[in-house]
Motif scaffolding. Sequence first.
Motif, PDB file in Angstrom:
ATOM      1  N   LYS A 119       2.432   7.200  -6.588  1.00 22.24           N
ATOM      2  CA  LYS A 119       1.309   8.314  -7.242  1.00 22.24           C
ATOM      3  C   LYS A 119       1.498   9.565  -6.499  1.00 22.24           C
ATOM      4  O   LYS A 119       1.328  10.537  -7.663  1.00 22.24           O
ATOM      5  CB  LYS A 119      -0.057   7.857  -6.721  1.00 22.24           C
ATOM      6  CG  LYS A 119      -0.734   6.311  -7.166  1.00 22.24           C
ATOM      7  CD  LYS A 119      -1.933   5.853  -6.701  1.00 22.24           C
ATOM      8  CE  LYS A 119      -2.402   4.950  -7.132  1.00 22.24           C
ATOM      9  NZ  LYS A 119      -3.754   4.178  -6.743  1.00 22.24           N
ATOM     10  N   LYS A 120       2.006   9.777  -5.446  1.00 18.74           N
ATOM     11  CA  LYS A 120       2.448  11.181  -5.046  1.00 18.74           C
ATOM     12  C   LYS A 120       3.483  11.958  -5.901  1.00 18.74           C
ATOM     13  O   LYS A 120       4.410  11.119  -6.292  1.00 18.74           O
ATOM     14  CB  LYS A 120       2.544  11.009  -3.887  1.00 18.74           C
ATOM     15  CG  LYS A 120       1.312  10.828  -2.926  1.00 18.74           C
ATOM     16  CD  LYS A 120       1.299  11.168  -1.431  1.00 18.74           C
ATOM     17  CE  LYS A 120      -0.015  10.930  -0.656  1.00 18.74           C
ATOM     18  NZ  LYS A 120       0.131  10.946   0.594  1.00 18.74           N
TER      19      LYS A 120
ATOM     20  N   HIS B 239       2.900  14.602   4.270  1.00 22.83           N
ATOM     21  CA  HIS B 239       2.535  13.262   3.678  1.00 22.83           C
ATOM     22  C   HIS B 239       3.255  12.033   4.497  1.00 22.83           C
ATOM     23  O   HIS B 239       4.437  12.258   5.132  1.00 22.83           O
ATOM     24  CB  HIS B 239       3.444  13.282   2.213  1.00 22.83           C
ATOM     25  CG  HIS B 239       2.929  14.560   1.435  1.00 22.83           C
ATOM     26  ND1 HIS B 239       1.575  14.497   0.725  1.00 22.83           N
ATOM     27  CD2 HIS B 239       3.294  15.708   1.284  1.00 22.83           C
ATOM     28  CE1 HIS B 239       1.435  15.687   0.163  1.00 22.83           C
ATOM     29  NE2 HIS B 239       2.466  16.326   0.517  1.00 22.83           N
TER      30      HIS B 239
ATOM     31  N   TYR C 197       0.718  -1.265   0.156  1.00 16.54           N
ATOM     32  CA  TYR C 197       0.016  -0.059  -0.157  1.00 16.54           C
ATOM     33  C   TYR C 197       0.668   1.255  -0.098  1.00 16.54           C
ATOM     34  O   TYR C 197       0.642   2.089  -0.685  1.00 16.54           O
ATOM     35  CB  TYR C 197      -1.105   0.042   1.099  1.00 16.54           C
ATOM     36  CG  TYR C 197      -1.762   1.401   1.489  1.00 16.54           C
ATOM     37  CD1 TYR C 197      -2.779   1.805   0.578  1.00 16.54           C
ATOM     38  CD2 TYR C 197      -1.159   2.217   2.364  1.00 16.54           C
ATOM     39  CE1 TYR C 197      -3.322   2.962   0.873  1.00 16.54           C
ATOM     40  CE2 TYR C 197      -1.606   3.379   2.790  1.00 16.54           C
ATOM     41  CZ  TYR C 197      -2.841   3.800   1.959  1.00 16.54           C
ATOM     42  OH  TYR C 197      -3.709   4.852   1.935  1.00 16.54           O
TER      43      TYR C 197
ATOM     44  N   ARG D   1       2.649   2.003  -3.496  1.00 17.43           N
ATOM     45  CA  ARG D   1       1.754   2.275  -4.540  1.00 17.43           C
ATOM     46  C   ARG D   1       1.426   3.816  -4.010  1.00 17.43           C
ATOM     47  O   ARG D   1       1.255   4.953  -5.076  1.00 17.43           O
ATOM     48  CB  ARG D   1       0.343   1.593  -4.477  1.00 17.43           C
ATOM     49  CG  ARG D   1       0.472   0.129  -4.876  1.00 17.43           C
ATOM     50  CD  ARG D   1       0.764   0.091  -6.484  1.00 17.43           C
ATOM     51  NE  ARG D   1       0.095   0.743  -7.133  1.00 17.43           N
ATOM     52  CZ  ARG D   1      -1.136  -0.073  -8.007  1.00 17.43           C
ATOM     53  NH1 ARG D   1      -1.182  -1.434  -7.652  1.00 17.43           N
ATOM     54  NH2 ARG D   1      -1.990   0.391  -8.666  1.00 17.43           N
ATOM     55  N   THR D   2       1.174   4.133  -2.749  1.00 16.92           N
ATOM     56  CA  THR D   2       0.867   5.629  -2.676  1.00 16.92           C
ATOM     57  C   THR D   2       1.944   6.487  -2.949  1.00 16.92           C
ATOM     58  O   THR D   2       1.937   7.571  -3.370  1.00 16.92           O
ATOM     59  CB  THR D   2       0.773   5.476  -1.044  1.00 16.92           C
ATOM     60  OG1 THR D   2      -0.431   4.693  -0.732  1.00 16.92           O
ATOM     61  CG2 THR D   2       0.221   7.027  -0.655  1.00 16.92           C
TER      62      THR D   2
END
Length: 351
Positions: free
Chosen positions: A212-213, A239, A205, A208-209
Amino acid sequence: MASIASIREITRQFPSTIKRDCLLRLCCFVRNESFLSRQCLNCITFANQRSYKAVRPSLPAPHVATPFDFSLLLEPNIFWHRNILCKWLCARNMSNASVELKTDEDVIRFSFSKALGRVGSTYGKGTTKRHKMSKRAKLNELRFYRLKAKKKMNSPNPEVRIRYKLEKAQRKEAWLVEKLIKYEVPKAPAETYDPEILTEEERHYLKRTGEKKKNYVQVGRRGVFGGVVLNMHLHWKNHETVKVTCKPCKPGQVHEYAGELARLSKGIVIDIKPNNTIIFYRGKNYVQPKIMSPPDTLSKSKALEKYKYEQSLDHTSEFIEKLEKELEEYLEHKARYKKAKESAPQNFLVI
């Protein structure tokens, strides 16, 4: 009366240095053999004028004026110290010369030595002055070295040229190594903290996060310094993850950067991409530190200077390897040519 007459004769010989009272006391001590041993009277040296305070008597000395006073002085219990003679010897009117009192066969003799000078004084000693070179002499010396180097560079012998370049490169390499030692920062002792254990699902998780950021921190030619860690903490304020891109980066250097940043920022490495990108996770119980830039890191300007010296050292090392290879090839060629030249007359004779 005889003793007083002898004292008068002595005082006439030394009117400016010895007082009458001192000699009277001295005669009294010489007569009292039970109180003062002969070993103490063998050699007594008067102190220097500067040490007058050290030899001043702690008690006032009695005044000897009549024969009755002599009888009082001969009593053994009147003095408390065995070395009272040294304390009573008055050095107020003594000169800078040292005076010795010798008693041989019950005869008192005085001897004067030379004046005592200052200990360790360097007065009158000449000091060597450094010769200063003139501007013209310095220019001539530099010109001499330039001509000497030019002569080696333009030498018809290839070995001389290669060896000169090799020596010059080795000197530069040693100088660069000394410069880089100054930029080595001692590492602070590692702080004890509880590393968080993440499951595979959590890692997937966060990976993937992070992909994307768009928030990222760049590690450039300066490498890892305090500003990189500071920017990571500023990103972690809003973040959970942050990307760290390394450009330019040598092969295998990404893993070194990842370990160094994890130690300094206390973050967790989630993934290392093939394009030299590292994804960091701040942690579940993250608390922003008061000092976000670690003290055991270089500043931005110092990191740039270190990078320049490292780059120069890499190029110099490559150049040294190249010159060593050229020198080795030339020596091999020279040995083959010499061997062929020696074997040529023998073949001619055989034919």
